[in-house]
Scaffold this motif. Structure first.
Motif, PDB file in Angstrom:
ATOM      1  N   LEU A  44     110.159  43.569  63.411  1.00 57.28           N
ATOM      2  CA  LEU A  44     109.314  42.376  63.356  1.00 57.28           C
ATOM      3  C   LEU A  44     108.345  42.333  64.536  1.00 57.28           C
ATOM      4  O   LEU A  44     107.153  42.072  64.359  1.00 57.28           O
ATOM      5  N   HIS A  47     105.691  45.155  64.249  1.00 59.37           N
ATOM      6  CA  HIS A  47     104.787  44.855  63.138  1.00 59.37           C
ATOM      7  C   HIS A  47     103.834  43.713  63.488  1.00 59.37           C
ATOM      8  O   HIS A  47     102.628  43.818  63.286  1.00 59.37           O
ATOM      9  N   GLU A  48     104.396  42.625  64.024  1.00 64.13           N
ATOM     10  CA  GLU A  48     103.570  41.469  64.367  1.00 64.13           C
ATOM     11  C   GLU A  48     102.461  41.849  65.337  1.00 64.13           C
ATOM     12  O   GLU A  48     101.301  41.489  65.140  1.00 64.13           O
ATOM     13  N   GLU A  51      99.930  44.232  63.680  1.00 66.88           N
ATOM     14  CA  GLU A  51      99.216  43.529  62.611  1.00 66.88           C
ATOM     15  C   GLU A  51      98.214  42.534  63.188  1.00 66.88           C
ATOM     16  O   GLU A  51      97.092  42.419  62.697  1.00 66.88           O
ATOM     17  N   GLU A  52      98.618  41.828  64.227  1.00 62.32           N
ATOM     18  CA  GLU A  52      97.704  40.877  64.849  1.00 62.32           C
ATOM     19  C   GLU A  52      96.474  41.594  65.388  1.00 62.32           C
ATOM     20  O   GLU A  52      95.353  41.109  65.245  1.00 62.32           O
ATOM     21  N   HIS A  76     103.964  33.798  62.627  1.00 61.32           N
ATOM     22  CA  HIS A  76     104.550  34.816  63.509  1.00 61.32           C
ATOM     23  C   HIS A  76     105.290  34.135  64.659  1.00 61.32           C
ATOM     24  O   HIS A  76     106.387  34.550  65.030  1.00 61.32           O
ATOM     25  N   ASP A  80     109.234  34.426  65.663  1.00 60.24           N
ATOM     26  CA  ASP A  80     109.667  34.788  67.019  1.00 60.24           C
ATOM     27  C   ASP A  80     110.692  33.795  67.561  1.00 60.24           C
ATOM     28  O   ASP A  80     111.662  34.187  68.210  1.00 60.24           O
ATOM     29  N   HIS A 110     106.477  34.576  54.450  1.00 56.55           N
ATOM     30  CA  HIS A 110     105.312  35.071  55.176  1.00 56.55           C
ATOM     31  C   HIS A 110     104.759  36.345  54.538  1.00 56.55           C
ATOM     32  O   HIS A 110     103.547  36.480  54.354  1.00 56.55           O
TER      33      HIS A 110
END
Length: 152
Positions: A44, A47-48, A51-52, A76, A80, A110
């Protein structure tokens, strides 16, 4: 066919879905549960961040992408906070599992929203050729972050 940012993101999405399902089926108090949680936490986070950088930043640069990007960034942050709440020593209690279920539900929500809504909005903003370059950048950063976060 050349891979786009969406192909790369969907691959991580499937990993996240699988880890969520496996975590919820894991046995309380086992090393397997702790390991699955760590894998999910690392996936996670990697990826976050990637991706951001490679989807949401380009979206934020266009007025049409502002609302969707802000909403996704907010989600996101919520993920978290749930991960942080789950980072306790005892992963065997009912409260821990209730929070894990909430995390899984939010992850699934999401990811569905990204795939059905955000990808379409960004698809109108980001030129096709750039989607290919963003996929390469995302993959490189995601792999780097996975390694870094797994060590820490």
């Amino acid at each position: 066919m050349t891979e786009t940012i969406y192909d790369a993101l969907r691959e991580s999405h499937e990993i996240q879905r699988s880890l969520c399902r496996r975590l919820l089926r894991s046995q309380a108090g086992t090393a397997a549960r702790a390991d699955l949680f760590k894998q999910l936490r690392v996936e996670l986070a990697a990826h976050e961040a990637a991706e951001e950088r490679y989807l949401y930043v380009p979206m934020l640069m266009d007025d049409m992408g502002l609302d969707a990007s802000r909403h996704a960034l907010h989600e996101h942050h919520e993920l978290d906070e749930l991960v942080e709440a789950l980072q306790v020593v005892d992963k065997s209690g009912a409260a821990w599992m209730a929070t894990a279920k909430k995390l899984s539900e939010k992850v699934h929500h999401h990811l569905r929203e990204e795939e059905k809504k955000f990808f379409q909005v960004s698809g109108k903003i980001i030129p096709d050729a750039r989607k290919i370059g963003l996929a390469r950048s995302y993959r490189r950063d995601h792999a780097r972050l996975l390694k870094k976060l797994a060590e820490g």
